[in-house]
Structures are given as structure tokens and as C-alpha cells.
Design a protein around this motif. Sequence first.
Motif, short mmCIF file in Angstrom:
data_model
loop_
_atom_site.label_atom_id
_atom_site.label_comp_id
_atom_site.label_asym_id
_atom_site.label_seq_id
_atom_site.Cartn_x
_atom_site.Cartn_y
_atom_site.Cartn_z
N LEU A 52 47.53 46.14 38.26
CA LEU A 52 46.58 44.91 37.33
C LEU A 52 46.20 43.84 37.59
O LEU A 52 46.39 43.28 38.94
N THR A 53 44.69 43.10 37.20
CA THR A 53 44.22 42.29 37.96
C THR A 53 44.09 40.93 36.84
O THR A 53 43.80 41.54 35.94
N PRO A 54 45.12 39.85 36.96
CA PRO A 54 45.16 38.73 36.07
C PRO A 54 43.31 39.02 34.83
O PRO A 54 42.64 38.38 35.61
N GLY A 55 44.04 38.88 33.95
CA GLY A 55 42.70 38.78 33.21
C GLY A 55 41.94 39.46 32.86
O GLY A 55 40.26 39.48 32.23
N VAL A 56 41.90 40.63 33.68
CA VAL A 56 41.17 41.99 33.77
C VAL A 56 41.62 43.10 32.87
O VAL A 56 42.50 43.69 33.06
N VAL A 57 41.29 43.58 31.93
CA VAL A 57 41.19 44.63 30.77
C VAL A 57 41.22 46.12 31.22
O VAL A 57 41.95 47.16 30.14
N ASP A 58 39.48 45.73 31.97
CA ASP A 58 39.29 47.07 32.12
C ASP A 58 39.44 47.71 33.59
O ASP A 58 39.64 47.07 34.20
N TYR A 59 40.39 49.39 33.46
CA TYR A 59 40.00 50.27 34.83
C TYR A 59 39.53 51.60 34.95
O TYR A 59 39.81 52.52 33.95
N GLU A 60 39.18 52.18 35.66
CA GLU A 60 38.83 53.30 35.91
C GLU A 60 40.29 54.40 36.55
O GLU A 60 41.23 53.78 36.89
N PRO A 100 39.65 37.70 27.82
CA PRO A 100 40.33 37.29 29.25
C PRO A 100 40.76 35.41 28.98
O PRO A 100 41.04 35.56 30.46
N THR A 101 40.42 34.82 28.36
CA THR A 101 41.08 33.03 28.86
C THR A 101 42.23 33.38 28.59
O THR A 101 43.48 34.71 28.11
N THR A 102 42.58 32.16 29.42
CA THR A 102 43.82 32.33 29.46
C THR A 102 45.04 32.08 28.07
O THR A 102 46.48 32.99 28.63
N SER A 103 44.23 31.83 27.33
CA SER A 103 45.62 31.76 26.31
C SER A 103 45.80 33.42 25.31
O SER A 103 46.77 33.05 24.65
N GLU A 104 45.00 33.78 25.21
CA GLU A 104 44.58 35.24 25.50
C GLU A 104 45.55 36.14 26.23
O GLU A 104 45.91 37.46 25.77
N ARG A 105 45.91 35.69 27.41
CA ARG A 105 46.81 36.62 28.21
C ARG A 105 48.08 37.32 28.16
O ARG A 105 49.30 36.20 27.50
N GLY A 106 48.74 37.76 28.83
CA GLY A 106 50.52 38.54 28.78
C GLY A 106 50.97 39.47 29.42
O GLY A 106 49.85 39.54 30.11
N THR A 107 51.75 39.83 29.01
CA THR A 107 52.50 40.60 29.31
C THR A 107 51.85 42.17 28.84
O THR A 107 52.19 42.35 27.89
N PRO A 108 51.51 43.45 29.21
CA PRO A 108 50.58 44.09 28.94
C PRO A 108 51.88 45.09 27.69
O PRO A 108 52.44 45.16 28.32
N GLN A 109 51.09 45.25 26.45
CA GLN A 109 52.13 46.02 25.56
C GLN A 109 51.35 47.41 25.83
O GLN A 109 52.54 48.14 25.00
N TYR A 110 49.90 47.57 25.01
CA TYR A 110 49.51 48.49 24.99
C TYR A 110 48.12 49.42 25.49
O TYR A 110 47.52 48.27 27.03
N ILE A 111 48.10 50.08 25.94
CA ILE A 111 46.43 50.86 26.15
C ILE A 111 46.09 51.58 25.91
O ILE A 111 46.62 52.26 24.93
N ASP A 127 49.10 36.35 35.31
CA ASP A 127 49.42 36.13 36.48
C ASP A 127 51.09 35.79 36.76
O ASP A 127 51.67 35.30 37.89
N ALA A 128 52.16 36.18 35.15
CA ALA A 128 53.40 36.05 35.92
C ALA A 128 53.99 36.44 37.38
O ALA A 128 54.88 36.22 37.65
N VAL A 129 53.28 38.05 37.00
CA VAL A 129 54.47 38.97 38.07
C VAL A 129 53.08 39.69 38.12
O VAL A 129 51.85 39.76 37.88
N ASN A 130 53.28 40.50 39.40
CA ASN A 130 52.39 41.28 39.56
C ASN A 130 52.47 43.01 38.55
O ASN A 130 54.13 43.69 38.89
N TYR A 131 52.04 43.33 38.43
CA TYR A 131 51.74 44.06 37.51
C TYR A 131 51.12 46.10 37.38
O TYR A 131 49.88 45.88 37.86
#
Length: 217
Positions: A52-60, A100-111, A127-131
Amino acid sequence: MTTRLFSSLVNRLASSVPGCPQPVIVTHVRDAAIEVCERTLAWRYEQPDIRLTPGVVDYEWEIPGGTEVHAVITAASNGTTIVSKTLEFIHDNYPNYPDPTTSERGTPQYITHVDPDTFYVVPPPNDAVNYDIKMFVALKPLRDTTGMDKSILDDIETVVMHAALQSILVIPEQTWTDRELAAYHAKQYAFKGAERRARTNLGSGRSAMTVRANPLA
């Protein structure tokens, strides 16, 4: 992945629908294979891990060509289970999503499964760790493909045949039209499809369920 063509079933079906052109049979076999995959979730695939990329929510999806994702079986990020939820649930709990602003980011919980080509992670990763996302998904063939994974088609062949025959035999005003025979194949499709779905859920490697009485003392 070895591919088996849908046309490989024509010879087995042709005697039940004499005079039916091969392209018609192939079309119904493909449609049947898609429907069987949707109902049974028999075509299960381990998707390569996605970083995953910090701040990016959509993935193919990372899936074989000629397929699309019908359902998510399991998902995990860095060894922690991630739950698949509806978009309505996501918006109820994250009203600003997909901000995707920094204040809305966190550890992914759902898809959430937005469309056949894309999945979204919630909340947007920080960007706390690589997910890394690991998934098992249920696949189905696309409408323009000529075949599918051989091992899966071999396994669901009988169900696909009954599904294809139930639809071919009700094409109106053809020499092979036979609604009584179509009804038979529809019943076989329902029965064998349910059995295949149950076997998929149980897993061929598991033993049958048994009941054991516990001692009172």
C-alpha cells in the motif's frame, strides 16, 4: 495456469441438443461457467501481496488475465485480518472517506469491493509502517474469454454442463427445444451446484462433521 477451452465441452453436450451450432453451445457454456463460479465461489486464487501507498485508497487486483474478482474470501494486512465491508458501512463509519489528508489516515481496518477492477482500503493508509495486503479472492471468467483455469473447469464440469443445457434447451422454436428436458437439467444444476458450494465451503481436505458426546464427569 493451464487454460481449458470452453469448446472442449461441445462434444459432450452436442448429443443432447442435436443441430445446435457450436458457437451457440460455447456461448452458453461460458455463461454457465461464469454463473457457477459466482454461485459456488469454486475458483479461489491467492493474489500476490500488494504494497500500500500512504494516502492512496484504490488498488487494482493482481489476478490472471481473462478473469475478474467476484468476491473476497479473506484479506489481511501485515498478519492482521482485514474485514470486507459494504460502501454504505464505510461511509457510516468514515463520513469523510475517501479523504486522503493526513488527519484521515490510519492503519487499514477494512476493504470494500467497489468494482470488478478495483478494491479500496479503509482508512487511507498512513506512513507509520509498510502495509502489505494479502488476499484470497473468488474469480470468474470474463464474458469475452474462450476458456478458464483447467483444474477448476475440470472440477465444476458437470455443474457447468447442466447449467448450459438448461438454458440451451429453452431457446424457443428450435429443433432441439425441449422444456421437459430443460427442467430436468435445471434440477440437476440446482442440486449439484449446491453440493459443489457446500464442498467448497467445507474444503476437500477436511473430514466430515461428527457428533461426540462429552462425559458428564
